[in-house]
Design a protein around this motif. Structure first.
Motif, short mmCIF file in Angstrom:
data_model
loop_
_atom_site.label_atom_id
_atom_site.label_comp_id
_atom_site.label_asym_id
_atom_site.label_seq_id
_atom_site.Cartn_x
_atom_site.Cartn_y
_atom_site.Cartn_z
N ALA A 1 0.84 -1.20 0.00
CA ALA A 1 0.00 0.00 0.00
C ALA A 1 0.88 1.25 0.00
O ALA A 1 0.67 2.18 -0.77
N ARG A 2 1.91 1.23 0.86
CA ARG A 2 2.78 2.40 0.93
C ARG A 2 3.61 2.56 -0.34
O ARG A 2 3.89 3.67 -0.78
N LEU A 3 3.98 1.43 -0.92
CA LEU A 3 4.71 1.47 -2.19
C LEU A 3 3.86 2.15 -3.25
O LEU A 3 4.34 2.99 -4.02
N GLY A 4 2.57 1.81 -3.26
CA GLY A 4 1.65 2.41 -4.22
C GLY A 4 1.40 3.88 -3.96
O GLY A 4 1.08 4.63 -4.86
N MET A 5 1.57 4.29 -2.68
CA MET A 5 1.31 5.70 -2.31
C MET A 5 2.54 6.59 -2.49
O MET A 5 2.46 7.79 -2.28
N MET A 6 3.68 5.99 -2.85
CA MET A 6 4.90 6.80 -2.99
C MET A 6 4.73 7.80 -4.13
O MET A 6 4.12 7.51 -5.14
N GLY A 7 5.30 8.99 -3.95
CA GLY A 7 5.24 9.99 -5.01
C GLY A 7 6.19 9.63 -6.14
O GLY A 7 6.95 8.67 -6.03
#
Ligand code: SF4
Length: 303
Positions: A180-186
């Protein structure tokens, strides 16, 4: 050693492309890549860009380049700083940011942990706790930056994240299986309620090149590092990325390229809103508000 592009003396060799650069061609080499990112991420196309600036080399370089390019287009940027309350470090860097913004008439807005949490990071770090200081600091800072940006009416927040930082974050998220955090990275190409998109003009510039660029171009910044940084779990990934780059020049770019491909398959935002602060949250209450509760508990136990 001569510059690969002229007869001047080289000040830098990029191992990943085998070329040598004099001071002038080195600066152009950095600026061309930053301008390309600004174009591709549509950073200065419309609306207001906020720059999250701590006073370190990366964020000061991002502020310098973005404010210079913005003024050439008759646009302006707003600078945002969060004071975590780290004596001998953040107070010094706040002065650098304040002076730079005053001299260039840049709108500078700031907030502090002391006013938000009634506690500084120095105070928190002296309390018995299960988490590292950084585990609280990074999350709460993001929330305050988001609020500052919203209050300023900003359409996006530019950070000074460089190539090394980004490669480290990719590996950290993979190691923790945090898709999820990987997908949220800018950089963010989408806009959702509760999250001002993050953009990263320096994402293709290695840390050592940002340092050299800032030094050659007289950009002011603080050289000291945070006294709590030894606690950061990122340190392990910093070593791994450096070692990988030493053994396989270009490895950092490959990590970024792989992350971009994974981005396509990641679920992206898809999150709700925190019922307390309105920021993005995967549950009813966002991570930052949860950690603020923990901090309040730690403070109550200590008093
Ligand atoms: Fe905060 Fe940790 Fe960064 Fe220091 S090193 S500013 S405590 S996140």
């Amino acid at each position: 050693m001569d510059c690969s592009y002229c007869a001047r003396r080289a000040v830098y060799t990029a191992r990943y492309n085998g070329r040598h650069y004099c001071a002038k061609h080195f600066s152009s080499f950095v600026e061309v890549r930053v301008k390309r990112e600004i174009r591709e991420q549509r950073i200065l196309e419309r609306g207001l860009t906020a720059v999250a600036v701590s006073g370190g080399k990366d964020s000061m370089t991002a502020l310098h380049l973005l404010s210079t390019l913005a003024s050439q287009r008759r646009m302006s940027v707003v600078a945002l700083t969060v004071d975590e309350g780290i004596r001998g470090y953040r107070d010094a860097s706040m002065r650098v940011v304040e002076q730079y913004c005053t001299e260039r008439a840049i709108d500078w807005r700031h907030d502090s942990f002391a006013s938000e949490l009634k506690m500084t990071m120095d105070e928190l770090s002296s309390l018995p706790r299960a988490r590292t200081t950084c585990a609280y600091c990074g999350v709460v800072r993001r929330q305050l930056l988001n609020r500052l940006a919203r209050d300023a009416g900003a359409d996006r927040v530019a950070t000074g994240l460089n190539l090394d930082d980004t490669a480290q974050s990719v590996l950290m998220n993979i190691a923790r299986s945090d898709v999820a955090r990987l997908g949220m990275m800018g950089p963010h190409h989408w806009v959702i309620d509760g999250l001002i998109p993050r953009v990263q003009p320096l994402r293709l510039i290695p840390e050592s090149e940002v340092l050299l660029y800032a030094t050659l171009n007289g950009i002011p910044f603080v050289r000291s590092s945070c006294p709590h940084s030894e606690e950061a779990s990122r340190n392990l990934f910093r070593e791994i990325v450096l070692r990988m780059e030493q053994e396989m020049p270009g490895a950092r770019y490959s990590i970024l390229k792989s992350a971009s491909k994974m981005h396509v398959t990641a679920t992206g935002p898809g999150a709700g809103r925190c019922e307390r602060c309105g920021d993005v949250a995967s549950g009813a209450v966002c991570r930052s508000c949860q950690l603020k509760d923990e901090i309040a508990l730690l403070a109550a136990r200590a008093s």
